[in-house]
Design an enzyme around this catalytic site. Structure first.
Site, short mmCIF file in Angstrom:
data_model
loop_
_atom_site.label_atom_id
_atom_site.label_comp_id
_atom_site.label_asym_id
_atom_site.label_seq_id
_atom_site.Cartn_x
_atom_site.Cartn_y
_atom_site.Cartn_z
N TYR A 262 16.61 6.86 14.91
CA TYR A 262 17.06 8.29 15.38
C TYR A 262 17.49 7.68 16.85
CZ TYR A 262 13.31 11.37 18.17
OH TYR A 262 12.64 12.81 18.30
N GLU A 264 20.37 6.73 17.81
CA GLU A 264 21.61 6.87 18.34
C GLU A 264 22.20 8.12 17.30
OE1 GLU A 264 23.39 6.02 19.91
OE2 GLU A 264 23.66 3.39 19.77
N LYS A 325 1.73 -3.09 30.28
CA LYS A 325 1.90 -2.07 30.79
C LYS A 325 2.68 -1.66 31.16
CE LYS A 325 -0.19 -6.75 33.60
NZ LYS A 325 0.12 -7.58 34.32
#
Length: 441
Positions: A262, A264, A325
């Site tokens: 996806y 590249e 995070k």
């Protein structure tokens, strides 16, 4: 009998017409029509005809269409009127108008959104998908004729079924990896699975869609002289070392990872688009789309917003990958569609970041979902996925300056609209399934 025939033939005389009035002059041979009669009887009628035509066009002059507003002929959503009027007023003095496809454009190539124009024929590849279907709604709403090309791998007919029967809408089930011949003015190229679950399912097919599919659509744009817009992705930045990401950043992408089909693939699609522009003069636009959410998203597509919403509605734990995070920015789908249309109608190639610069950690997003759907929803941590970006936030300064665009729908305002759609689809499907079981029983 023979003698009688001879006798009759000898006594038959050819009678010339008797010229007893000017009307009989038309039977005379060439050169025998009196010149005086022609000027006396015909010229006055010719002069009277010329006078009548001159009087008509001087009384009813042809009106110029270059300053007529679209508001008199095309019904627009009220929320768009002010923005489009401002764009028209700002761009109205930039030059004379020339034809672009079936619309009017300034000499610098810009097509102001508020300028009067005839309806366009617009091709939307992937138009039955999440973003594509919302784009189709806007294009149909402004009076264009839309052709949707979609192989329905991730797209759904239900997303565009409300346009069935509209003479300005057409759905073609077709894979863009195969060529197609159409007559269109603009091409929005959205076709490609955009979620990890879907593009990892068949990575070879994904990269073929990005490369071969883009080549086919660029070839179509070249043949018919259409303007071409490529929907690229923020994934071209990979796991970025620059934060926030600007369009001049080249990215940090793993070319052999599980997401590279996806990442590249989209980078190659951008390369092809720019090569067609520089080498063949094709009018192109490039949008780099950041995380987008809203109604009609695939429910189980692996993207974080749809995952959290579906899990909370089903009373399942919200799955947070890694420590939670990592950050993302989330834009509502209507904001993205507005940005795509402004980019297509503007005079700048791009690429442009289209996203919401508001940054959320995964834990913060989970908390917003809890507040919106179920305060008692549990959070479950799982190992992080490979090549998952740690930070993602767009710098949209370029879009603000050149497109006069920025998102307007906050996450807390847009999320309830998506929740309502998911609730109808999840529990509606369950009720339909229960009824089918009872019927069979």
């Amino acid at each position: 009998m023979t003698s009688e025939l001879i006798h009759r033939s000898q006594t038959t005389q050819i009678q010339e017409p008797i010229v007893d009035s000017p009307r009989h002059f038309k039977f005379l041979g060439k050169g025998r029509y009196p010149i005086g009669y022609m000027f006396r009887e015909r010229i006055p009628f010719i002069l009277i005809g010329i006078a009548i035509v001159t009087l008509f066009f001087s009384t009813f002059p042809q009106s110029s269409r270059s300053h007529v507003s679209v508001w008199d002929s095309v019904v627009q959503p009220e929320s768009d009127l002010l923005t489009r009027r401002v764009l028209y007023e700002e761009g109205s003095g930039s030059g004379s108008s020339i034809g672009y496809g079936r619309t009017l454009a300034n000499v610098d190539g810009k097509v102001p959104l508020g300028l009067e124009r005839k309806s366009l024929r617009v091709l939307v590849t992937g138009g039955a998908g999440f973003v594509g279907s919302h784009l189709v709604d806007r294009l149909i709403g402004r009076g264009d004729s839309v052709i949707v090309v979609d192989n329905l791998f991730t797209g759904r007919k239900e997303n565009v079924v409300h346009h069935f029967g509209n003479p300005r809408f057409e759905l073609i089930r077709h894979d863009v990896v195969e060529p197609i011949l159409l007559e269109v003015d603009q091409i929005y190229h959205l076709a490609c699975p955009a979620s990890p679950v879907h593009y990892k399912f068949n990575p070879v097919k994904t990269i073929k869609t990005n490369v071969v599919g883009t080549l086919n659509m660029l070839g179509l744009a070249k043949r018919v002289g259409a303007r071409f817009l490529l929907t690229s992705t923020s994934e071209v930045y990979g796991d970025p070392l620059q934060h926030p990401q600007v369009e001049t950043y080249w990215g940090n992408v793993n070319p052999i990872g599980v997401r590279s089909c996806y990442d590249e693939g989209k980078r190659t699609a951008e390369t092809l688009t720019m090569d067609y522009h520089r080498g063949l003069g094709i009018e192109v636009r490039i949008a780099r789309i950041f995380n987008t959410y809203g109604p009609r998203m695939c429910i189980d597509d692996g993207r974080v917003v749809s995952n959290f919403v579906a899990q909370a509605l089903r009373k399942e734990p919200l799955t947070v990958y890694g420590d939670g995070k990592q950050t993302r920015s989330f834009q509502y789908v209507s904001d993205l569609v507005e940005g795509l249309m402004r980019l297509m109608e503007g005079d700048h190639v791009g690429p442009f970041n289209l996203g919401n610069p508001g940054e959320f950690t995964m834990l913060e997003l989970a908390q917003v979902v809890q507040e919106t759907i179920d305060p008692n929803a549990k959070i479950e941590f799982r190992p992080n996925t490979e090549d998952d970006p740690h930070k993602r936030k767009p710098d949209i300064s370029k879009a603000k300056e050149l497109l006069s665009w920025e998102p307007t729908v906050s996450l807390r305002k847009g999320l309830p609209l998506m929740v309502s759609d998911f609730k109808n689809r999840i529990f509606g499907d369950q009720r339909d399934g229960d009824r089918s079981i009872l019927t069979k029983a």
